[in-house]
Design an enzyme around this catalytic site. Structure first.
Site, short mmCIF file in Angstrom:
data_model
loop_
_atom_site.label_atom_id
_atom_site.label_comp_id
_atom_site.label_asym_id
_atom_site.label_seq_id
_atom_site.Cartn_x
_atom_site.Cartn_y
_atom_site.Cartn_z
N ASP A 272 -0.71 52.54 77.70
CA ASP A 272 0.33 53.52 77.88
C ASP A 272 1.56 52.89 78.42
OD1 ASP A 272 1.24 55.00 80.94
OD2 ASP A 272 -0.56 53.82 80.87
N CYS A 310 9.93 50.03 58.27
CA CYS A 310 9.42 51.39 58.71
C CYS A 310 9.31 52.51 57.73
CB CYS A 310 10.29 51.66 59.96
SG CYS A 310 9.40 52.93 61.06
N CYS A 312 8.86 55.64 59.15
CA CYS A 312 9.06 56.88 59.97
C CYS A 312 10.14 57.65 59.72
CB CYS A 312 9.42 56.34 61.44
SG CYS A 312 10.94 56.07 62.06
N HIS A 354 10.94 56.93 66.10
CA HIS A 354 11.09 55.46 65.53
C HIS A 354 10.10 54.64 66.53
CE1 HIS A 354 11.78 51.51 63.85
NE2 HIS A 354 11.95 51.13 64.92
#
Length: 390
Positions: A272, A310, A312, A354
């Protein structure tokens, strides 16, 4: 409830592929967990988190205790119902936030006395209190209360004696956390946290004592607390793979894309970090080909998406097709530069989507490579691509 199944190991490193079954669902590892400090991942709708492949997110025990408070949490049956996230949640113990209060707190064997940063009330956090709060939150993974050993103490590097004192108290707090967790009959899973500062032999002592306590999972704490990168990498290389192979391993608060790949190489299953969300709000974008500063003037009239590879929403729009594969949806760097310059909230929302998508997709690529036996090739390609630059 926690079940960890080790599905695959990489013969050339400590990397491994696993599956973690928790009360609110199944998590494929290695995994990155977006941070939702106050019960929300900043700027991201829960549906967007699901669409980008988030399997488990974090909540913050300390801050949720401050606001909205345990009475509100209890009325919703815990954090899942409150924030409408019905997949697994991990909550930290509050130890890092207590550490960050500095002179506003006093640490004793019993626990931590401190003034609330919200209203100044005098409060007390102990291993028992942390377990009680996390039981109300009903998080799938509960962290023991530990003392986060700093890299520096009052202007000097933390000594071995100071690190030992801190580590040994964290072990005692681990026992108390475990006892209170059992007394509360919490149906979730409690992780122990390895401490010991930058001293490998202290890390080993902490690890061995925690393993004797037989926690369902283990975390490596006390990294990413101001130490140089090479010091963090040294501890990363020492500790994770020495933890029990049949239990999940979590590296707390780390880090950059390079840190994630290196952490997986050293046997870490769970990560994390606030970096993808915080950096997005400050205009730093992570891409396959390096980091991009959206505030730079050169992006004023740039028609490209943030990352041509990408899929996204920011880069590919609703089509989900990257520019690399012929798509022309999404938002340009020029538009995102404009939003940032104007202070429009859509800008950091899109860049946050993103960055999180990039992190989660990187972990998915790692899982696929481990399944296919091509992790070494992925590491090499990752380093080449990131060095290429945007």
């Amino acid at each position: 409830m926690l079940q960890f199944d080790l599905l695959q190991t990489d013969p050339s490193s400590h990397a491994r592929r696993g599956q973690l079954t928790l009360n609110h669902g199944v998590v494929q590892t290695p995994i990155f967990m977006p941070v939702g400090t106050y019960g929300t991942v900043k700027g991201v709708m829960p549906r967007s988190l699901e669409e980008m492949g988030a399997q488990i997110i974090l909540g913050n025990t300390f801050h949720l205790w401050m606001r909205p408070g345990l009475d509100v949490m209890q009325s919703f049956g815990g954090l899942h119902g409150f924030e409408q996230w019905h997949k697994p949640i991990l909550t930290d113990s509050g130890g890092f936030q207590v550490w960050s209060l500095g002179d506003m707190r006093k640490i004793t064997e019993e626990g931590v006395h401190f003034a609330s940063p919200v209203n100044g009330d005098k409060l007390f956090m102990s291993p028992e209190v942390s377990m009680q709060i996390q039981t109300v939150l009903n998080s799938d993974i509960v962290m023991q209360l530990d003392e986060c050993t700093p890299y520096e103490t009052k202007g000097h590097l933390t000594t071995e004696a100071e690190a030992r004192q801190s580590m040994e108290m964290s072990i005692r707090w681990a026992r108390r956390s475990q006892a209170e967790f059992a007394r509360l009959e919490n149906p979730n899973a409690l992780f122990g946290i390895v401490q010991g500062g930058m001293f490998e032999h202290l890390r080993q002592e902490s690890l061995e004592q925690l393993v004797e306590l037989d926690f369902p999972g283990y975390a490596v704490g006390g990294v990413s607390v101001g130490e140089p990168k090479d010091e963090m990498r040294r501890i990363m290389a020492h500790t994770p793979h020495r933890l029990p192979a049949h239990k999940p391993r979590y590296l707390m608060g780390v880090g950059t894309p390079e840190d994630l790949v290196e952490g997986v190489t050293q046997g870490v299953d769970m990560f994390d970090c606030v970096m993808p969300t915080r950096n997005a709000r400050n205009g730093t974008i992570f891409t396959r080909y390096g980091d991009l500063k959206i505030r730079n003037a050169r992006h004023r009239d740039d028609h490209q998406p943030l990352d041509v590879t990408c899929t996204c929403h920011a880069c590919a729009g609703t089509s989900g097709v990257s520019w690399e594969n012929g798509g022309r949806g999404g938002f340009s760097r020029a538009y995102l530069h404009h939003l940032d310059r104007c202070g429009e909230m859509l800008g950091p929302m899109l860049t946050t989507i993103h960055n999180l998508h990039y992190y989660l997709n990187l972990m998915q690529e790692i899982r696929h490579a481990l399944d296919a036996g091509t992790f070494t090739a992925l590491r090499q390609q990752f380093a080449t691509d990131r060095a290429r630059g945007v």
